[in-house]
Design an enzyme around this catalytic site. Sequence first.
Site, mmCIF file in Angstrom:
data_model
loop_
_atom_site.group_PDB
_atom_site.id
_atom_site.type_symbol
_atom_site.label_atom_id
_atom_site.label_comp_id
_atom_site.label_asym_id
_atom_site.label_seq_id
_atom_site.Cartn_x
_atom_site.Cartn_y
_atom_site.Cartn_z
ATOM 1 N N LYS A 192 10.218 1.016 4.350
ATOM 2 C CA LYS A 192 9.403 -0.201 4.295
ATOM 3 C C LYS A 192 8.058 0.065 4.942
ATOM 4 C CE LYS A 192 8.454 -3.780 6.772
ATOM 5 N NZ LYS A 192 7.044 -3.920 6.357
ATOM 6 N N CYS A 303 -1.570 5.731 18.287
ATOM 7 C CA CYS A 303 -0.634 5.441 19.385
ATOM 8 C C CYS A 303 -0.899 6.343 20.579
ATOM 9 C CB CYS A 303 0.790 5.585 18.903
ATOM 10 S SG CYS A 303 1.106 7.176 18.135
HETATM 11 P P1 NAD Z 1 4.039 -3.582 14.153
HETATM 12 O O1 NAD Z 1 5.117 -3.420 15.162
HETATM 13 O O2 NAD Z 1 3.356 -4.883 14.052
HETATM 14 O O3 NAD Z 1 4.612 -3.292 12.684
HETATM 15 C C1 NAD Z 1 5.247 -2.073 12.379
HETATM 16 C C2 NAD Z 1 6.203 -2.303 11.226
HETATM 17 O O4 NAD Z 1 7.220 -3.193 11.646
HETATM 18 C C3 NAD Z 1 5.560 -2.933 9.988
HETATM 19 O O5 NAD Z 1 6.088 -2.331 8.834
HETATM 20 C C4 NAD Z 1 5.994 -4.383 10.096
HETATM 21 O O6 NAD Z 1 6.070 -5.045 8.854
HETATM 22 C C5 NAD Z 1 7.366 -4.240 10.715
HETATM 23 N N1 NAD Z 1 7.871 -5.430 11.417
HETATM 24 C C6 NAD Z 1 7.154 -6.368 12.077
HETATM 25 N N2 NAD Z 1 7.967 -7.320 12.564
HETATM 26 C C7 NAD Z 1 9.233 -6.974 12.208
HETATM 27 C C8 NAD Z 1 10.517 -7.553 12.409
HETATM 28 N N3 NAD Z 1 10.676 -8.693 13.080
HETATM 29 N N4 NAD Z 1 11.585 -6.919 11.918
HETATM 30 C C9 NAD Z 1 11.469 -5.759 11.241
HETATM 31 N N5 NAD Z 1 10.285 -5.174 10.995
HETATM 32 C C10 NAD Z 1 9.174 -5.768 11.480
HETATM 33 O O7 NAD Z 1 3.020 -2.390 14.420
HETATM 34 P P2 NAD Z 1 1.661 -2.077 13.652
HETATM 35 O O8 NAD Z 1 0.657 -3.104 14.034
HETATM 36 O O9 NAD Z 1 1.937 -1.856 12.217
HETATM 37 O O10 NAD Z 1 1.275 -0.664 14.274
HETATM 38 C C11 NAD Z 1 0.656 -0.528 15.502
HETATM 39 C C12 NAD Z 1 1.657 -0.153 16.574
HETATM 40 O O11 NAD Z 1 2.359 1.029 16.173
HETATM 41 C C13 NAD Z 1 1.000 0.192 17.886
HETATM 42 O O12 NAD Z 1 1.710 -0.393 18.937
HETATM 43 C C14 NAD Z 1 1.115 1.708 17.960
HETATM 44 O O13 NAD Z 1 1.097 2.250 19.236
HETATM 45 C C15 NAD Z 1 2.402 1.930 17.275
HETATM 46 N N6 NAD Z 1 2.503 3.319 16.814
HETATM 47 C C16 NAD Z 1 3.308 4.174 17.506
HETATM 48 C C17 NAD Z 1 3.412 5.508 17.135
HETATM 49 C C18 NAD Z 1 4.328 6.454 17.873
HETATM 50 O O14 NAD Z 1 4.666 7.483 17.302
HETATM 51 N N7 NAD Z 1 4.741 6.164 19.090
HETATM 52 C C19 NAD Z 1 2.677 5.981 16.039
HETATM 53 C C20 NAD Z 1 1.848 5.086 15.357
HETATM 54 C C21 NAD Z 1 1.783 3.750 15.758
#
Ligand code: NAD
Length: 498
Positions: A192, A303
Amino acid sequence: MSSQRTFEYWKEQAASLSINGQAFINGQSVDAKSGETFETISPIDGRVLANVASCDEADVNEAVKLARAAFDSGVWSQKAPAERKQVLLKFADLIEANQEELALLETLDMGKPISDALSADIGGTLRAVRWTAEAVDKVYDEIAPTSENEIGMITREPVGVVAAIVPWNFPMIMASWKFSPALAMGNSVILKPSEKSPLTAIKLGQLAKEAGIPDGVFNILPGFGHTAGKALALHMDVDTLVFTGSTNVAKQLMIYAGQSNMKRIWSEAGGKSPHVVFADAPDLDLAADAAAAAICFNQGEVCTAGSRLLVEDSIYDEFMEKVRQSLGKWKAGNPLDPETNVGAIVDEDQLNRVLSFIEKGKEEGANLTVGGNRVELAEGGYFLEPTIFEDAQPHMSIVKEEIFGPVLSVIRFKTDEEALQLCNDSIYGLASGVWTNNLTRAHRFAKGIKAGMVWINEYDQGDMTAPFGGYKQSGNGRDKSLHAFEKYSEVKATWIKI
Ligand code: NAD
């Protein structure tokens, strides 16, 4: 060849691109069962790129059923690793053959510079698929050191149905770090993508089929977190859920797992990574360039962004002058221009979130020395000046919270103890960097920093050969390297009496 493409070329390609927004389930491009779609909008100019299938629980149920059937049939799960490797290598070749279209989709969908999309995103994705494919037929099982009249076999088996939920900042790379080891191990996968950047994932699903990945084994379900994502996380027949995204959503997924079937949850979550520069850094110019790149690359939507810069007091003025100069080379522009190094912020919500942190930084009394403003380009879109806050204090929200934009918070320190304490003063523990010529100090920090990655005299380096992931609320488990296979397999002990 791609590096010679011009701004005009990419604009023409963008104008003539035909985009498929359908889900990809069981080897077919399909609409959501509800017929619902959502618009995916380019942050470059606000234009609607495509209407994308808005998958929900009904689509998740269908995809999981078919993914399970494919798994149970053995059509992929029981292939020899060497056979799966050949198919994955072909998949990589197809990604490479379609690299311009994929890079363009990534740039249009989430705003990153086209030159980065080609080098970092395509390059990283190819490396992930190829390295993992090449590795999987070299992973051996074990025999336990038992008594003479017994054999204890320790084997790894694929888990079954893996759901991967990924973010928008590196849509293809983050997905490939999950689906490569998951598929290589023999699992069926449901990916997803983020609702903010679904387009490359859809294309990857089609290419996977062309490569010979059997129907039902690799499915792409675009949709929102609270619909498709939540349904995957609560599903009773998803065995493992791998996630990259924010810490808050990662916590929610653990709750969903507890409310459903205790599926394994592996998350790569947020970060607020410290980047420490000592007076004995081997090269202050290099360190300054690294400090600027660590917050500007990918618009700071990284991140591992080095978002907390800790500078030793004795070199503070000299060093920060270099950082300000280096940051000046990072300029927001149309990301379709191959010369651009700072693209668009992914959408208006994210732009407003970053701007609100800039306001907070001013209110809290940090010293705004560079940037801080929205950039208005003729094409519209969501652009921001790279920004530096100096003399920030540990309690400030710009120091504590992940901004996920090109905003650097700088803190002075005087002693090693103070620097190490500042490094670890965070709920996160993803990455860190230390610049010093002192071997003892380098090792002391490498051991002392509570983070999954430490870079000494460089920042944000990495490769498939080493694991990637965080301590504390930055997540659990590791992407990349052989360690990644642990997430996609169960360990079995089989005892045989002789
Ligand atoms: P997000 O958590 O808002 O969304 C990530 C994914 O989760 C999306 O596909 C979203 O649709 C889904 N999602 C959201 N709510 C959900 C729920 N209730 N149930 C299931 N799925 C759900 O994050 P974002 O804004 O897309 O990305 C930014 C974040 O990602 C930052 O915090 C960043 O640090 C993190 N990130 C971490 C890494 C790592 O490897 N540690 C790498 C890249 C990004």
